[in-house]
Design a protein around this motif. Structure first.
Motif, PDB file in Angstrom:
ATOM      1  N   GLU A  90      42.410 -13.078 -85.644  1.00 38.47           N
ATOM      2  CA  GLU A  90      43.282 -13.599 -84.583  1.00 38.47           C
ATOM      3  C   GLU A  90      43.924 -14.927 -84.984  1.00 38.47           C
ATOM      4  O   GLU A  90      44.485 -15.630 -84.143  1.00 38.47           O
ATOM      5  N   MET A  91      43.792 -15.269 -86.266  1.00 36.56           N
ATOM      6  CA  MET A  91      44.307 -16.565 -86.738  1.00 36.56           C
ATOM      7  C   MET A  91      45.455 -16.340 -87.726  1.00 36.56           C
ATOM      8  O   MET A  91      45.725 -15.214 -88.133  1.00 36.56           O
ATOM      9  N   TRP A  92      46.113 -17.408 -88.128  1.00 37.47           N
ATOM     10  CA  TRP A  92      47.133 -17.298 -89.178  1.00 37.47           C
ATOM     11  C   TRP A  92      46.486 -16.704 -90.432  1.00 37.47           C
ATOM     12  O   TRP A  92      45.325 -17.020 -90.749  1.00 37.47           O
ATOM     13  N   ALA A  93      47.256 -15.896 -91.147  1.00 36.48           N
ATOM     14  CA  ALA A  93      46.694 -15.124 -92.269  1.00 36.48           C
ATOM     15  C   ALA A  93      46.128 -15.993 -93.388  1.00 36.48           C
ATOM     16  O   ALA A  93      45.222 -15.573 -94.109  1.00 36.48           O
ATOM     17  N   ASP A  94      46.639 -17.204 -93.546  1.00 36.28           N
ATOM     18  CA  ASP A  94      46.149 -18.053 -94.633  1.00 36.28           C
ATOM     19  C   ASP A  94      44.774 -18.655 -94.346  1.00 36.28           C
ATOM     20  O   ASP A  94      44.060 -19.053 -95.273  1.00 36.28           O
ATOM     21  N   ASP A  95      44.398 -18.735 -93.062  1.00 36.71           N
ATOM     22  CA  ASP A  95      43.226 -19.533 -92.693  1.00 36.71           C
ATOM     23  C   ASP A  95      41.942 -19.047 -93.378  1.00 36.71           C
ATOM     24  O   ASP A  95      41.092 -19.853 -93.766  1.00 36.71           O
ATOM     25  N   ALA A  96      41.810 -17.727 -93.537  1.00 36.72           N
ATOM     26  CA  ALA A  96      40.600 -17.177 -94.171  1.00 36.72           C
ATOM     27  C   ALA A  96      40.484 -17.616 -95.627  1.00 36.72           C
ATOM     28  O   ALA A  96      39.401 -17.545 -96.208  1.00 36.72           O
ATOM     29  N   HIS A  97      41.587 -18.117 -96.215  1.00 39.85           N
ATOM     30  CA  HIS A  97      41.572 -18.535 -97.623  1.00 39.85           C
ATOM     31  C   HIS A  97      41.096 -19.979 -97.796  1.00 39.85           C
ATOM     32  O   HIS A  97      40.803 -20.386 -98.906  1.00 39.85           O
ATOM     33  N   TRP A  98      41.090 -20.771 -96.726  1.00 41.92           N
ATOM     34  CA  TRP A  98      40.693 -22.171 -96.889  1.00 41.92           C
ATOM     35  C   TRP A  98      39.686 -22.686 -95.856  1.00 41.92           C
ATOM     36  O   TRP A  98      38.916 -23.596 -96.159  1.00 41.92           O
ATOM     37  N   LEU A  99      39.675 -22.126 -94.638  1.00 42.02           N
ATOM     38  CA  LEU A  99      38.765 -22.685 -93.631  1.00 42.02           C
ATOM     39  C   LEU A  99      37.292 -22.528 -94.019  1.00 42.02           C
ATOM     40  O   LEU A  99      36.512 -23.467 -93.827  1.00 42.02           O
ATOM     41  N   GLY A 150      46.731 -26.211-100.426  1.00 39.79           N
ATOM     42  CA  GLY A 150      47.039 -24.791-100.313  1.00 39.79           C
ATOM     43  C   GLY A 150      48.541 -24.562-100.245  1.00 39.79           C
ATOM     44  O   GLY A 150      49.251 -25.314 -99.573  1.00 39.79           O
ATOM     45  N   TYR A 151      49.011 -23.534-100.949  1.00 40.19           N
ATOM     46  CA  TYR A 151      50.453 -23.250-101.070  1.00 40.19           C
ATOM     47  C   TYR A 151      50.689 -21.809-100.627  1.00 40.19           C
ATOM     48  O   TYR A 151      50.087 -20.875-101.191  1.00 40.19           O
ATOM     49  N   PHE A 152      51.568 -21.638 -99.634  1.00 37.32           N
ATOM     50  CA  PHE A 152      51.732 -20.321 -99.017  1.00 37.32           C
ATOM     51  C   PHE A 152      53.211 -20.024 -98.779  1.00 37.32           C
ATOM     52  O   PHE A 152      53.982 -20.911 -98.392  1.00 37.32           O
ATOM     53  N   VAL A 153      53.580 -18.760 -98.979  1.00 34.18           N
ATOM     54  CA  VAL A 153      54.925 -18.303 -98.615  1.00 34.18           C
ATOM     55  C   VAL A 153      54.772 -17.277 -97.500  1.00 34.18           C
ATOM     56  O   VAL A 153      53.939 -16.356 -97.603  1.00 34.18           O
ATOM     57  N   PHE A 154      55.535 -17.475 -96.429  1.00 32.59           N
ATOM     58  CA  PHE A 154      55.491 -16.578 -95.274  1.00 32.59           C
ATOM     59  C   PHE A 154      56.872 -16.004 -94.999  1.00 32.59           C
ATOM     60  O   PHE A 154      57.888 -16.677 -95.200  1.00 32.59           O
ATOM     61  N   ASP A 155      56.859 -14.755 -94.511  1.00 29.74           N
ATOM     62  CA  ASP A 155      58.048 -14.155 -93.903  1.00 29.74           C
ATOM     63  C   ASP A 155      57.680 -13.964 -92.445  1.00 29.74           C
ATOM     64  O   ASP A 155      56.959 -13.022 -92.106  1.00 29.74           O
ATOM     65  N   GLY A 156      58.089 -14.875 -91.577  1.00 28.05           N
ATOM     66  CA  GLY A 156      57.617 -14.858 -90.189  1.00 28.05           C
ATOM     67  C   GLY A 156      56.116 -15.086 -90.175  1.00 28.05           C
ATOM     68  O   GLY A 156      55.634 -16.099 -90.664  1.00 28.05           O
ATOM     69  N   GLU A 157      55.367 -14.128 -89.629  1.00 31.50           N
ATOM     70  CA  GLU A 157      53.899 -14.259 -89.579  1.00 31.50           C
ATOM     71  C   GLU A 157      53.223 -13.520 -90.728  1.00 31.50           C
ATOM     72  O   GLU A 157      51.991 -13.443 -90.783  1.00 31.50           O
ATOM     73  N   ASN A 158      54.025 -12.984 -91.625  1.00 32.81           N
ATOM     74  CA  ASN A 158      53.506 -12.174 -92.722  1.00 32.81           C
ATOM     75  C   ASN A 158      53.336 -13.051 -93.970  1.00 32.81           C
ATOM     76  O   ASN A 158      54.320 -13.582 -94.493  1.00 32.81           O
ATOM     77  N   MET A 159      52.100 -13.198 -94.459  1.00 37.24           N
ATOM     78  CA  MET A 159      51.871 -14.034 -95.639  1.00 37.24           C
ATOM     79  C   MET A 159      52.216 -13.247 -96.899  1.00 37.24           C
ATOM     80  O   MET A 159      51.670 -12.181 -97.153  1.00 37.24           O
ATOM     81  N   LEU A 160      53.136 -13.777 -97.696  1.00 39.38           N
ATOM     82  CA  LEU A 160      53.586 -13.085 -98.914  1.00 39.38           C
ATOM     83  C   LEU A 160      52.819 -13.556-100.143  1.00 39.38           C
ATOM     84  O   LEU A 160      52.624 -12.791-101.079  1.00 39.38           O
TER      85      LEU A 160
END
Ligand code: 8DG
Length: 168
Positions: free
Chosen positions: A126-135, A146-156
């Motif tokens: 239920e969280m932003w997709a990146d959170d599981a990678h750093w929290l 942390g460096y992330f590319v998103f298309d809307g809510e979709n983490m690329l």
């Protein structure tokens, strides 16, 4: 600068906006929110928001926590920085803080509903997709960029670099 679908030159990258997140972690629980409005409305997150002119990230993290939950976080520690590039051109950096304690009683506000969550039951779906990678690494005591590319809510794409205490 966005140089392709997923290729960002992070060495010259400058965010359009700056924001914060703050997690109170106490007695085996983490204080999360159900965010009611703004970017990421409906998601579970930590309290936070964008910096106001002249504020440091730490000042903004404390102010946003007071505004969203009516508690004052004590002794916030910097734990990391998120860099987000969105394909539509929006970009955001977000400083992450952890507080071991707070003053006051967490309350629901027009912006957020407080949710005390056991550390082994964080609802990453239920969280932003990146959170599981750093929290999880932050909870384990780590510091990261942390460096992330998103298309809307979709983490690329995602790239998390641990500066201190990398998780096992
Ligand atoms: N955990 C996590 N938080 C994120 C991600 N992306 C993202 O913007 N956030 C956070 C950073 C900010 O705390 C928040 C967005 O800011 P906001 O819309 O709440 O800003 P604000 O309070 O200034 O909003 P507003 O009152 O001006 O509408 O969402 C993400 O991928 N993961």
């Amino acid at each position: 600068m966005v140089t392709g679908t997923m290729n960002v030159d992070w060495t010259t990258w400058e965010p359009k906006e700056r924001a914060t997140l703050l997690f109170v972690i106490k007695d085996g629980q983490i204080l999360l929110i159900r965010k009611k409005r703004g970017l990421g409305a409906g998601k579970i997150n930590g309290p936070g928001g964008r910096l106001e002119p002249g504020e440091t990230p730490e000042e903004a993290a404390v102010r946003e926590t007071i505004e969203e939950l009516r508690i004052t976080p004590l002794s916030p520690e910097w734990r990391g920085r998120l860099h987000f590039q969105f394909l539509d051109g929006y970009s955001l950096t977000c400083s992450v803080f952890v507080s071991p304690d707070y003053r006051g009683i967490p309350m629901e506000t027009p912006e957020a509903l407080p949710i005390w969550t056991p550390l082994d039951a964080i609802p990453y779906d239920e969280m932003w997709a990146d959170d599981a990678h750093w929290l999880p690494g932050v909870i384990a005591g780590g510091e990261f960029e942390g460096y992330f590319v998103f298309d809307g809510e979709n983490m690329l794409s995602h790239d998390v670099r641990w500066l201190k205490n990398p998780p096992l």
